[in-house]
Design a protein around this motif. Structure first.
Motif, mmCIF file in Angstrom:
data_model
loop_
_atom_site.group_PDB
_atom_site.id
_atom_site.type_symbol
_atom_site.label_atom_id
_atom_site.label_comp_id
_atom_site.label_asym_id
_atom_site.label_seq_id
_atom_site.Cartn_x
_atom_site.Cartn_y
_atom_site.Cartn_z
ATOM 1 N N GLN A 1 15.901 3.605 0.512
ATOM 2 C CA GLN A 1 16.756 2.977 -0.490
ATOM 3 C C GLN A 1 16.307 1.562 -0.822
ATOM 4 N N VAL A 2 15.499 0.977 0.056
ATOM 5 C CA VAL A 2 14.966 -0.367 -0.189
ATOM 6 C C VAL A 2 13.534 -0.294 -0.711
ATOM 7 N N ALA A 3 12.711 0.546 -0.078
ATOM 8 C CA ALA A 3 11.275 0.549 -0.365
ATOM 9 C C ALA A 3 10.873 1.470 -1.498
ATOM 10 N N GLY A 4 11.740 2.395 -1.885
ATOM 11 C CA GLY A 4 11.384 3.304 -2.963
ATOM 12 C C GLY A 4 11.129 2.571 -4.262
ATOM 13 N N VAL A 5 9.978 2.807 -4.871
ATOM 14 C CA VAL A 5 9.565 2.048 -6.055
ATOM 15 C C VAL A 5 10.571 2.180 -7.191
ATOM 16 N N MET A 6 11.236 3.331 -7.292
ATOM 17 C CA MET A 6 12.144 3.556 -8.416
ATOM 18 C C MET A 6 13.619 3.381 -8.031
ATOM 19 N N THR A 7 13.881 2.804 -6.858
ATOM 20 C CA THR A 7 15.266 2.526 -6.471
ATOM 21 C C THR A 7 15.760 1.259 -7.174
ATOM 22 N N PRO A 8 17.081 1.090 -7.302
ATOM 23 C CA PRO A 8 17.606 -0.127 -7.939
ATOM 24 C C PRO A 8 17.171 -1.408 -7.231
ATOM 25 N N VAL A 9 17.066 -1.364 -5.890
ATOM 26 C CA VAL A 9 16.693 -2.566 -5.141
ATOM 27 C C VAL A 9 15.265 -2.985 -5.482
ATOM 28 N N PHE A 10 14.319 -2.069 -5.373
ATOM 29 C CA PHE A 10 12.923 -2.415 -5.621
ATOM 30 C C PHE A 10 12.684 -2.733 -7.095
ATOM 31 N N THR A 11 13.289 -1.926 -7.974
ATOM 32 C CA THR A 11 13.146 -2.195 -9.415
ATOM 33 C C THR A 11 13.742 -3.550 -9.765
#
Length: 497
Positions: free
Chosen positions: A33-43
């Motif tokens: 949920q933090v490291a995923g490139v397309m998650t809201p956090v990373f985006t």
């Protein structure tokens, strides 16, 4: 080298492995949920650094292209004796490399931020992909075939519950502590969760796999493609991944920049999707074990085509359709995810060939995953001047890309007909079984029957499954005839008539 038969895990080791793989999935879900490139956090972090919308697609493309590292995994790991330790230590390096992107503003001049972000994400993802085929082989070997779909459903449920909680808490935290400091805390949490996921693997038993004669790099790579069933499933899945990947990096961008939603609102919408995903998993494992993978894929690919179209009809003033889109996405994705994974694990060969099998699959998928976001990003730039209305909804470059994705999704719908599965039922038969009786009443009461402990309550649920008139209840009621409780056995017998 002389072949040796694979040594399967003992019953106790299998139980321990399945439990620990469950914990491993939970920790990795929080990390994702933090490291995923397309998650809201990373985006959100990438946009905070000043990146353009199309740059998100470029980052996603490089991240996906890193999957080609799996091509080298079989040759690299074949002679490593302690494969579990290799997975764990390389995994530690992956987690630290990817999430060190949060320190970019402290160590690099601004004009290098974009390059630094791509370098760290790609480098860390390469490390993860080097160990992924070995991990997949380890994981697939540990799951008994007769419970594979149900276990995958259970593990995926735990993963998504964790993602729901982590995504919402991270969103609320970033809304409360905006700016760079908030991202630092969230990324450090993600780093701790990712490392914990690898630490769990220290206690998972690693089975002795059947050894095979050494092969060269190219024979190892192309060996799985000689299997016609593998080729057909891969062609279907690659076209699907490409069609989805054209638009997937830009849904979060659309919510952040076009509709201007807060992180916590996006987290709530994502949680709607994940809750529906979990609810879908409660039934998908049973459906797939009973009817097969292919009919579930054929049924669910139709609404999958509609989902990108539904995204078009949302704007800053009116995004009431978004919760519906998220709910439908969750239900559809649950069935597609379990069916594809179960299909793939069912095809996997025994022994060390599993590593080459998963490497060939992942490398092929990576080519589609890396190409699609780049093309999507180019389309976003190309359609930037285009603006028109459909009814009261303004349509811009991002929505046009969503429509392109929907059109491309029609291709795998037709290709799925070429995929073979020996014991699968027809989609018409499955739909007929679902339509007969009340499937929702059956699903609800079976869910409670499998979880409540009280004798009277279990008996009531058995009776309610019978009243649902669903054909799917017959197998469950027959099994209930062997229940320890006389009251449950009696109600099951009455329900069966």
């Amino acid at each position: 080298m002389e072949e040796q038969r694979a040594t399967s895990l003992s019953r106790m080791d299998t139980i321990r492995a399945l439990r620990l793989f469950l914990y491993n999935g939970i920790f990795w879900a929080a990390y994702g949920q933090v490291a995923g490139v397309m998650t809201p956090v990373f985006t959100g972090f990438a946009l905070f650094l000043g990146l353009k919308e199309s740059d998100i697609g470029t980052i996603a493309s490089f991240s996906a292209l890193a999957g080609l590292a799996q091509l080298f995994s079989p040759s690299l790991t074949r002679n490593i004796r302690k494969k579990s330790l290799f997975i764990i230590w390389v995994g530690f390096a992956e987690i630290i490399t990817v999430l060190s992107v949060v320190f970019i503003p402290l160590v690099l001049p601004k004009h290098l931020w974009f390059i630094g972000l791509i370098a760290l994400v790609t480098g860390g993802t390469i490390l993860g992909h080097l160990v992924s085929p070995v991990f997949q082989g380890w994981f697939a070997t540990a799951i008994p075939q007769q419970i594979r779909a149900r276990y995958l459903s259970k593990r995926t449920t735990a993963v998504y519950l964790t993602a729901i909680i982590t995504g919402y808490v991270a969103g609320r935290f970033l809304d409360a502590l905006s700016g760079y400091k908030g991202f630092v805390w969230v990324f450090c949490f993600g780093m701790a969760a990712g490392i914990a996921g690898y630490l769990v693997l220290f206690r998972v038993p690693f089975p002795q796999m059947r050894s095979s004669a050494p092969t060269g790099f190219l024979p190892s790579l192309f060996g799985p493609f000689r299997d016609r069933d593998f080729r057909q499933l891969l062609i279907f899945y690659v076209t699907w991944v490409f069609a989805v990947g054209i638009a997937s990096p830009f849904y979060t961008v659309f919510m952040l920049k076009r509709i201007e939603l807060s992180y916590s609102t996006i987290a709530i919408l994502n949680n709607i999707q994940m809750v529906c995903f979990i609810l879908g998993l409660r039934f998908c494992g049973e459906f797939i074990d009973r009817y097969g993978n292919k009919p579930i894929l054929q049924i669910l690919m139709v609404p999958r085509v509609l989902i990108p179209i539904m995204w078009v009809f949302n704007c800053k003033e009116n995004f009431l359709l978004l919760p519906v889109v998220m709910a439908l996405s969750g239900f559809v994705f649950s069935g597609l995810t379990v069916a594809i994974n179960n299909f793939l694990y069912g095809m996997a060969p025994q022994g060390e060939e599993k590593t080459s099998f998963f490497a060939s699959w992942a490398a092929s998928v990576s080519l589609a995953s890396s190409t699609a976001p780049i093309i999507g990003g180019r389309l976003v730039e190309y359609f930037k001047p285009v603006q028109f209305n459909i009814g009261s909804f303004p349509v811009g470059n991002l929505q046009i890309v969503f429509l392109v994705s929907a059109m491309l999704l029609l291709i795998p719908v037709f290709l799925l007909r070429n995929v073979q599965e020996a014991k699968a039922c027809s989609p018409g038969y499955v739909l007929g079984q679902i339509r007969r009786g009340n499937p929702f009443s059956f699903a609800y009461n079976f869910f409670l029957f499998s979880r409540v402990k009280g004798e009277e309550e279990r008996a009531r649920r058995a009776s309610a499954m019978g009243r649902s008139k669903s054909p799917m209840a017959v197998e469950k009621l027959v099994k209930a005839l062997g229940d320890l409780s006389p009251q449950v056995r009696s109600e099951a017998a009455k329900a069966l008539g």
